[in-house]
Design a protein around this motif. Structure first.
Motif, PDB file in Angstrom:
ATOM      1  N   GLY A  88      42.458  10.283 -17.004  1.00  5.66           N
ATOM      2  CA  GLY A  88      42.998  10.305 -18.570  1.00  5.66           C
ATOM      3  C   GLY A  88      44.567  10.163 -18.185  1.00  5.66           C
ATOM      4  N   ARG A  89      44.723  10.192 -19.774  1.00  5.32           N
ATOM      5  CA  ARG A  89      46.224   9.915 -20.044  1.00  5.32           C
ATOM      6  C   ARG A  89      46.946  11.103 -19.898  1.00  5.32           C
ATOM      7  N   ALA A  90      48.381  10.991 -18.975  1.00  8.61           N
ATOM      8  CA  ALA A  90      48.934  12.279 -18.586  1.00  8.61           C
ATOM      9  C   ALA A  90      49.266  13.354 -19.651  1.00  8.61           C
ATOM     10  N   GLY A 110      53.417   6.336 -14.254  1.00 10.86           N
ATOM     11  CA  GLY A 110      52.398   6.734 -15.536  1.00 10.86           C
ATOM     12  C   GLY A 110      52.658   7.980 -16.185  1.00 10.86           C
ATOM     13  N   ASN A 132      45.426  10.676 -13.261  1.00  4.43           N
ATOM     14  CA  ASN A 132      45.646   9.255 -13.302  1.00  4.43           C
ATOM     15  C   ASN A 132      44.598   8.621 -14.023  1.00  4.43           C
ATOM     16  N   ASP A 133      45.046   7.505 -14.789  1.00  5.97           N
ATOM     17  CA  ASP A 133      44.026   6.661 -15.566  1.00  5.97           C
ATOM     18  C   ASP A 133      43.141   5.658 -14.699  1.00  5.97           C
ATOM     19  N   TRP A 150      60.749  -4.183 -17.373  1.00  8.22           N
ATOM     20  CA  TRP A 150      60.640  -4.429 -15.925  1.00  8.22           C
ATOM     21  C   TRP A 150      59.924  -5.689 -15.569  1.00  8.22           C
ATOM     22  N   HIS A 185      63.793   8.120  -6.071  1.00  6.10           N
ATOM     23  CA  HIS A 185      64.305   6.758  -6.441  1.00  6.10           C
ATOM     24  C   HIS A 185      65.445   6.923  -7.153  1.00  6.10           C
ATOM     25  N   SER A 229      55.849   8.641 -17.779  1.00  5.53           N
ATOM     26  CA  SER A 229      56.329   8.244 -18.845  1.00  5.53           C
ATOM     27  C   SER A 229      55.711   7.143 -19.814  1.00  5.53           C
ATOM     28  N   ASN A 250      60.223   8.353 -10.892  1.00  2.00           N
ATOM     29  CA  ASN A 250      61.009   7.804 -11.988  1.00  2.00           C
ATOM     30  C   ASN A 250      62.518   8.013 -11.948  1.00  2.00           C
ATOM     31  N   VAL A 299      53.234   3.759  -2.721  1.00  2.00           N
ATOM     32  CA  VAL A 299      54.448   3.349  -2.140  1.00  2.00           C
ATOM     33  C   VAL A 299      55.016   4.640  -1.320  1.00  2.00           C
ATOM     34  N   ASP A 339      64.162   7.762 -14.901  1.00  2.00           N
ATOM     35  CA  ASP A 339      64.385   7.886 -16.539  1.00  2.00           C
ATOM     36  C   ASP A 339      64.989   9.171 -16.816  1.00  2.00           C
ATOM     37  N   ASP A 398      54.964   1.105 -17.090  1.00  2.00           N
ATOM     38  CA  ASP A 398      54.984   1.234 -15.670  1.00  2.00           C
ATOM     39  C   ASP A 398      55.042  -0.233 -15.109  1.00  2.00           C
ATOM     40  N   PHE A 399      54.735  -0.483 -13.620  1.00  2.00           N
ATOM     41  CA  PHE A 399      55.244  -1.684 -13.327  1.00  2.00           C
ATOM     42  C   PHE A 399      54.423  -2.893 -13.624  1.00  2.00           C
ATOM     43  N   SER A 429      50.260   5.654  -8.606  1.00  2.00           N
ATOM     44  CA  SER A 429      49.379   4.725  -7.860  1.00  2.00           C
ATOM     45  C   SER A 429      49.307   5.397  -6.424  1.00  2.00           C
ATOM     46  N   LEU A 430      50.270   5.751  -6.148  1.00  2.00           N
ATOM     47  CA  LEU A 430      50.120   6.632  -4.666  1.00  2.00           C
ATOM     48  C   LEU A 430      50.091   5.430  -3.677  1.00  2.00           C
TER      49      LEU A 430
HETATM   50  P1  NAD Z   1      53.010   2.521 -10.503  1.00  2.00           P
HETATM   51  O1  NAD Z   1      53.140   1.574 -11.470  1.00  2.00           O
HETATM   52  O2  NAD Z   1      52.478   1.980  -9.054  1.00  2.00           O
HETATM   53  O3  NAD Z   1      51.675   3.543 -10.998  1.00  2.00           O
HETATM   54  C1  NAD Z   1      51.427   3.877 -12.172  1.00  2.00           C
HETATM   55  C2  NAD Z   1      50.073   4.658 -12.237  1.00  2.00           C
HETATM   56  O4  NAD Z   1      49.852   5.272 -13.564  1.00  2.00           O
HETATM   57  C3  NAD Z   1      49.040   3.669 -12.356  1.00  2.00           C
HETATM   58  O5  NAD Z   1      47.872   4.058 -11.384  1.00  2.00           O
HETATM   59  C4  NAD Z   1      48.655   3.627 -13.600  1.00  2.00           C
HETATM   60  O6  NAD Z   1      47.231   3.344 -14.154  1.00  2.00           O
HETATM   61  C5  NAD Z   1      48.799   5.077 -14.252  1.00  2.00           C
HETATM   62  N1  NAD Z   1      49.275   5.482 -15.630  1.00  2.00           N
HETATM   63  C6  NAD Z   1      49.920   4.481 -16.500  1.00  2.00           C
HETATM   64  N2  NAD Z   1      49.904   5.023 -17.594  1.00  2.00           N
HETATM   65  C7  NAD Z   1      49.342   6.206 -17.340  1.00  2.00           C
HETATM   66  C8  NAD Z   1      49.228   7.457 -18.432  1.00  2.00           C
HETATM   67  N3  NAD Z   1      49.747   7.414 -19.438  1.00  2.00           N
HETATM   68  N4  NAD Z   1      48.414   8.658 -17.918  1.00  2.00           N
HETATM   69  C9  NAD Z   1      47.916   8.540 -16.528  1.00  2.00           C
HETATM   70  N5  NAD Z   1      48.077   7.406 -15.666  1.00  2.00           N
HETATM   71  C10 NAD Z   1      48.698   6.368 -15.995  1.00  2.00           C
HETATM   72  O7  NAD Z   1      54.013   3.776 -10.645  1.00  2.00           O
HETATM   73  P2  NAD Z   1      54.553   4.379  -9.433  1.00  2.00           P
HETATM   74  O8  NAD Z   1      53.460   4.955  -8.552  1.00  2.00           O
HETATM   75  O9  NAD Z   1      55.669   5.424 -10.067  1.00  2.00           O
HETATM   76  O10 NAD Z   1      55.268   3.690  -8.508  1.00  2.00           O
HETATM   77  C11 NAD Z   1      56.258   2.317  -8.763  1.00  2.00           C
HETATM   78  C12 NAD Z   1      57.747   2.496  -8.852  1.00  2.00           C
HETATM   79  O11 NAD Z   1      58.421   2.148  -9.948  1.00  2.00           O
HETATM   80  C13 NAD Z   1      58.126   3.969  -8.606  1.00  2.00           C
HETATM   81  O12 NAD Z   1      58.869   3.862  -7.587  1.00  2.00           O
HETATM   82  C14 NAD Z   1      59.290   3.926  -9.672  1.00  2.00           C
HETATM   83  O13 NAD Z   1      60.453   4.306  -9.323  1.00  2.00           O
HETATM   84  C15 NAD Z   1      59.464   2.744 -10.521  1.00  2.00           C
HETATM   85  N6  NAD Z   1      59.283   2.785 -11.932  1.00  2.00           N
HETATM   86  C16 NAD Z   1      59.888   3.865 -12.634  1.00  2.00           C
HETATM   87  C17 NAD Z   1      59.693   3.880 -14.114  1.00  2.00           C
HETATM   88  C18 NAD Z   1      60.669   4.996 -14.708  1.00  2.00           C
HETATM   89  O14 NAD Z   1      61.347   5.600 -14.379  1.00  2.00           O
HETATM   90  N7  NAD Z   1      59.750   5.298 -15.996  1.00  2.00           N
HETATM   91  C19 NAD Z   1      59.092   2.893 -14.872  1.00  2.00           C
HETATM   92  C20 NAD Z   1      58.226   1.757 -13.982  1.00  2.00           C
HETATM   93  C21 NAD Z   1      58.492   1.897 -12.660  1.00  2.00           C
END
Ligand code: NAD
Length: 254
Positions: free
Chosen positions: A239-241, A20, A223-224, A37, A114, A22, A97, A202, A99, A29-30, A199-200
């Motif tokens: 809110g948004r990061a 989230g 977190n949103d 993805w 990761h 990024s 992440n 994993v 990235d 995100d996923f 999402s805490l």
């Molecule tokens: P997740 O997708 O499980 O959770 C992301 C969380 O961020 C969600 O709760 C979502 O609602 C929130 N969110 C999304 N955009 C937001 C924003 N702008 N502001 C605030 N909150 C926001 O991701 P995770 O917990 O990181 O776990 C999933 C796995 O996916 C990770 O292990 C990671 O390695 C991998 N992943 C990495 C990337 C990357 O490198 N950018 C992208 C997708 C997935």
């Protein structure tokens, strides 16, 4: 704002970020619909399938090529941690992440739980138990793209002819040695752990907030949507990061 007050006296902030952080840079995100993805079958990111099936490897390189075709840039959330570190008020960031955007923003201490999509590595000829067993060779990710452009669908290690894989952790793959300890050590030195965009859910990553709390840190979650750790946090900002952290760091550092 409450977060500004909480961080005003903090001198050892540590960030813990997930996908989230990024999304405001355009990387989904996923769960976001339509992203790179979500258009590929997750089973194709299983380590064992990568090892045994050349077609899975070719598909994986195709996905990586598509990922890097976009000019991703860090957003205000990544910059917030880099600015705090520059100001001597942040010890670094632990990220899930792959990235590389924290480093692009200027963060110097980054623990990548990761791995990173910015590099590729030899994983050996037939690694077992989800554990890369390569010869130690690695290179920037562009090495693989050059081989692909030259017509190789499945590039192999130039040193030992082993399989080459992105230096990321796939499903069913062991985390890289030492990385969880490095992450735990960093969060235990925090006076405030700021979790952003995760999402805490994993593990073992989701154990880190408790490590920080056990060592005496305060916990902030930005977190949103709700997370399973909201109840133990000192402050939850919904809110948004970048929209949240950009103005907070402006207010702290001027
Ligand atoms: P997740 O997708 O499980 O959770 C992301 C969380 O961020 C969600 O709760 C979502 O609602 C929130 N969110 C999304 N955009 C937001 C924003 N702008 N502001 C605030 N909150 C926001 O991701 P995770 O917990 O990181 O776990 C999933 C796995 O996916 C990770 O292990 C990671 O390695 C991998 N992943 C990495 C990337 C990357 O490198 N950018 C992208 C997708 C997935």
């Amino acid at each position: 704002m409450e977060l500004v007050e909480l961080l005003r006296d903090a001198r050892a902030v540590v960030g813990f970020t997930g996908a989230g952080v990024s999304t405001e840079s355009g990387i989904p995100d996923f769960r976001s619909p339509g992203g790179v993805w979500t258009r590929y079958d997750p089973r194709n990111f299983e380590f064992d399938r990568y090892v045994t099936d050349p077609e899975v490897r070719a598909l994986s390189w195709e996905m990586r090529t598509e990922f890097f075709a976009e000019p991703w840039a860090p957003n205000r959330a990544h910059l917030a941690f880099a600015r705090l570190e520059d100001a001597g008020r942040c010890l670094g960031v632990v990220t899930q992440n792959i990235d590389g955007l924290h480093q692009d923003a200027g963060s110097r201490t980054v623990v990548e739980l990761h791995g990173t999509a910015r590099r590729v590595m030899c994983i050996g000829h037939r690694p077992e138990y989800g554990t890369p067993a390569g010869c130690g060779w690695d290179a920037p990710h562009t090495w693989a793209f050059e081989r692909l452009d030259a017509g190789e669908a499945d590039p192999h290690c130039p040193r030992c002819e082993g399989l080459v894989k992105s230096s990321t952790v796939s499903f069913g793959q062991q985390l890289f040695p030492g990385v969880v300890d490095a992450a735990s050590d960093l969060v235990r030195r925090a006076d405030v752990l700021v979790v952003v965009g995760s999402s805490l859910q994993v593990y073992p990553a989701a154990a880190l907030p408790m490590d920080a709390i056990d060592a005496g840190a305060r916990l902030v979650i930005v977190n949103d949507e709700p997370t399973p750790f909201d109840g133990v946090a000192d402050l939850v900002v919904r809110g948004r990061a970048g929209e949240v952290l950009g103005p907070v760091v402006d207010a702290l550092l001027g």
